[in-house]
Motif scaffolding. Structure first.
Motif: not given
Ligand SMILES: [Ca+2]
Ligand SMILES: [Ca+2]
Ligand SMILES: [Ca+2]
Ligand SMILES: [Ca+2]
Ligand SMILES: [Ca+2]
Lengths: 528, 528
Positions: A122, A128, A130, A284, A286, A319
């Motif tokens: 980031l 972050p 989500t 997240p 991710s 991210h």
């Protein structure tokens, strides 16, 4: 950033759209290293253009115009990449196309891993991202909560569909509002095929990839009994134990069609309470696994939607998320872009191996990797196969290539990855979903009608005409990139929609009800 | 009749079933020229059998027992045909299987046309068979009256299905009782394929074969717009003019999914009055085009259902009708039976050419024509590939072979004909229906779940256990041939049911609702 791939290069349209009607026709520069510009509008001969150029002759919309003199034999650069070579001396302002460009074998330097870089993570102060997802027992995150009914073979397709229909029509789902639906996934293969080798393994990976997908709360696999694709063998090879999330039955053991439908409905009924006992939680970005698709491409695909999607992919990777580029026949000729971005030579070599395999496969099948620009492509301004493939690769952004996967193989790395698939959209997407994709972005210029279950598909129009014509099918218009919206801005818009759709907002193709007919496992071998 | 193929040879079970419990286990002689019998029951060592034989050792149900001494190297004959050679001296009463049989290349004499004979026509005093069918404008006769919605490509499958669903749910069909239904036929191909050659031609023949099929009152073909399989090209190549029986639309031209569904429903609504204005009339059995299928075979297929279906085919041909044998990989090794029955050397050579093509195709595809008896086949008593293929050919009866057709090619000859297809049931049957089959007979030992639209499919069980277990799926039990019902008697029963089903009686698979998912065009080339 002058040598960076196109997707992060600033796109300058000159002049800006606000002044459109009173100013000369627009051109588009894709990369600072380019010696051609793109005609956004039709350019009459004699027109004064950006960068001090004058059009030496008429250049059609979407075609290329020389930004500087290009000597005979010199490389033509678009996207910052070589797309061909000047066949004659080309003057600044001249039209650049088939008549003065030639292809030649040139040493495309694979330069394995030369452009690999650590993921930046980031940016300072960047929050972050989500989304709201379903955390499953195995730790993976779903974006939808379906119950799937898979069929091992075409011979059990009708029973699979009838079970889904019976459950849906019965009203029994009314009591379970957290279930998105009970859906049958049928296909035309599963028998009349080899019982060993890649042909069988592809179908096995696809079936188990779906059966274990986090967008399913539970799955029922319906077989006939005597087919080549034996459910018992699948269970053995993948160590599958039947339980609340996975059940199976065969028509022959159950005693025919009607009894199998009854038995299937009973099994689904038992699955419903647990399948409904889920809730979305903040997770997240991710946890996103984004499948990248393009189909029904046009001359704008490589200029608008694909680079914009590439920018979204770069964001997603920053991210911590995953994006899957695929469709090997459509990247043919642009493989050196991926080998350079590979995290290691070993990863890069897998790309080269895929190209070799496809070349051989096409020859064996009596076909060819015919990704040469079609007459329609050429009319739209695409001159060479490289130019076309570079446009396809653009949707993969610029991040480091972290892995290369077989068709339908479970994706187990974060970041930007590649999965080998055919270019044909439903087959390609089926492999990506089997690999674990929980959201999908699909760029289209002609207007694809694709939609997907259990993974929501977001449709990106490459041009504003298409968006206007098929707005009920298209989620995002990327055509406004030609009106001055930057690729970065468009990429952020796509990324935000990915988060929204992953969180439960319905995409256009979901609202229309797509997704039952688009499950098409890759049939790699002969039908016997 | 002593040298006639098995299907007309009297099947003698000894002793008759009435005395079953108190008499020795039964054996079955398939042809007078055979030197093996089939164990209908399990034969313990020492059992006294028909023809004065004594079982020298235990012979399992379905396996072979030597009817006479067979010297090492001599041919083993079953169905009156060579199925292999004795590997050692075999005594009368001994078990005949892999351990004492070997295959060797032997000159299978094609003897082109040597067994061709003029069709006998009806026997003295035999009344011409008729059924109640729909006479169409082109003179062909339908056995059903559907409206079909075809899709040019997987990308239009969902719209095709939604149009069919919308029409069906609307209740608008209530006013048109002569229409059997509005049905979508979707598939996984139509793009990501070659635009020329046999790959494209197969899909074109299949689509137009369906679109022009006499079991459809009218057809709507739905396309996407940018697919390889272009509707415009199909129309041009087949000289198709749109009218009340054939209409088309593409999603891209119509402006997306919702508008295409609306436009499709409107087109169907216009087709309904004319589609309903039909009536059944009495027509000769010569208007029948019967597709022959087997799938999920077992050790009884070649002993009961297949020869019984062959007897029905001989009856049908005597009445001037047409029967289509197919599934080339499943006749591998028995091609000399067909070359001998060919009406001319030219017709017979086409069979040999097909076998050569498939051998090459399988090799190119990295597979093999692996019709060797599977472990399950061997456990059931099948020793060699020849034996298995002979059982498959048995359903074609004994009439002269009048023509050899490509996949999905329009059948234009009466009598017994051959169409090249894969062995995989839905793909094979799709080709036959495209060729014009208006009724279909499907033998199965394991219990296939196949059903078809628009052509009704009749399911023949090879054994009584299967029939009892899946009676709701099976139309006729041929297992009683082992209880003493003669092949001729069973053939007449099948022929009568063919006439009844053709006249409108619903087959079991129709009552269950099969036929939407079983349309699977042959995908012969690579998916790109
Ligand atoms: Ca499907
Ligand atoms: Ca594609
Ligand atoms: Ca379907
Ligand atoms: Ca289908
Ligand atoms: Ca078959």
């Amino acid at each position: 950033m002058t040598t960076a791939p196109m997707t992060t290069a600033p796109i300058t349209t000159a002049p800006m759209s606000a002044a459109r009607l009173t100013t000369p026709p627009r051109t588009l520069r894709l990369n600072q290293a380019d010696n051609v510009l793109i005609a956004v509008d039709s350019l009459p001969a004699g027109t004064a253009l950006a960068e001090g150029l004058v059009a030496l002759r008429h250049v059609q919309k979407g075609h290329k115009i020389a930004a500087a003199p290009i000597g005979s034999g010199e490389a033509i650069r678009k996207f910052g990449q070589i797309i061909g070579f000047a066949g004659v001396d080309i003057a600044a302002g001249d039209w650049v196309h088939e008549h003065n460009v030639r292809m030649q074998e040139f040493a495309r330097d694979y330069a394995f891993a030369s452009e690999a870089k650590p993921e930046s993570g980031l940016l300072p102060g960047e929050a972050p991202a989500t989304f709201e997802g379903f955390r499953r027992a195995d730790g993976r995150v779903g974006t939808r909560n379906y119950i799937g009914i898979l069929s091992s073979v075409n011979c059990s397709a009708t029973v699979a569909e009838f079970i889904a229909d019976a459950v849906t029509r019965s009203g029994m789902l009314d009591a379970y509002p957290n279930i998105d639906g009970v859906v049958a996934f049928t296909h035309g293969t599963g028998c009349g095929m080899g019982a060993k080798g890649e042909e069988f393994d592809i179908l096995a990976r696809t079936q188990w990839g779906y059966a274990s997908h986090p967008n399913f709360a539970a799955v029922l696999l319906v077989g006939l009994g005597c087919e080549v694709f034996q459910i018992g063998r699948l269970k053995k090879e993948y160590g599958i134990v039947e339980g609340p999330h996975f059940q199976s039955l065969t028509i022959q053991e159950t005693g025919g069609t009607r009894k199998s439908i009854e038995a299937g409905v009973a099994k689904i009924r038992e699955m419903l309470p647990a399948a409904n006992a889920v809730h979305r939680e903040t997770v997240p970005a991710s946890e996103l696994v984004l499948a990248l698709q393009c189909g029904g491409s046009d001359g704008y695909s490589g200029l608008t939607a694909n680079p914009a999607l590439g920018a979204a992919v770069d964001l997603l990777v920053r991210h911590g998320g995953t994006a899957i580029l695929s469709e090997t026949p459509e990247i043919f000729g642009a493989e050196h872009l991926l080998t350079r971005r590979a995290e290691s030579e070993a990863v890069g070599r897998k790309i080269v191996d895929l190209i070799d395999w496809w070349t051989d496969y096409a020859a064996r099948s009596g076909g060819e990797l015919n990704n040469n620009p079609s007459p329609g492509n050429k009319a739209g301004g695409l001159t060479t196969i490289l130019e076309k493939s570079l446009g396809a690769v653009a949707k993969g952004g610029t991040s480091t290539l972290r892995g290369v996967y077989r068709y339908a193989e479970r994706i187990d790395r974060h970041g930007f990855v590649y999965m080998d698939t055919p270019g044909y959209d439903p087959v390609a997407a089926t492999g990506q979903v089997a690999g674990g994709a929980n959201v999908l972005c699909f760029t289209t210029g002609r207007g694809s009608a694709y939609g997907c279950k259990p993974t929501p598909s977001i449709k990106l129009a490459t041009n504003s005409d298409l968006f206007a014509r098929m707005e009920e099918d298209m989620d995002i218009n990327c055509g406004d990139v030609l009106d001055g919206v930057s690729i970065e801005e468009k990429g952020r818009e796509i990324f935000q929609m990915v988060l929204d759709i992953a969180s439960g907002r319905r995409s256009k193709s979901e609202l229309l009800g797509y997704g039952r007919n688009e499950f098409v496992p890759w049939q790699i071998g002969a039908v016997m």
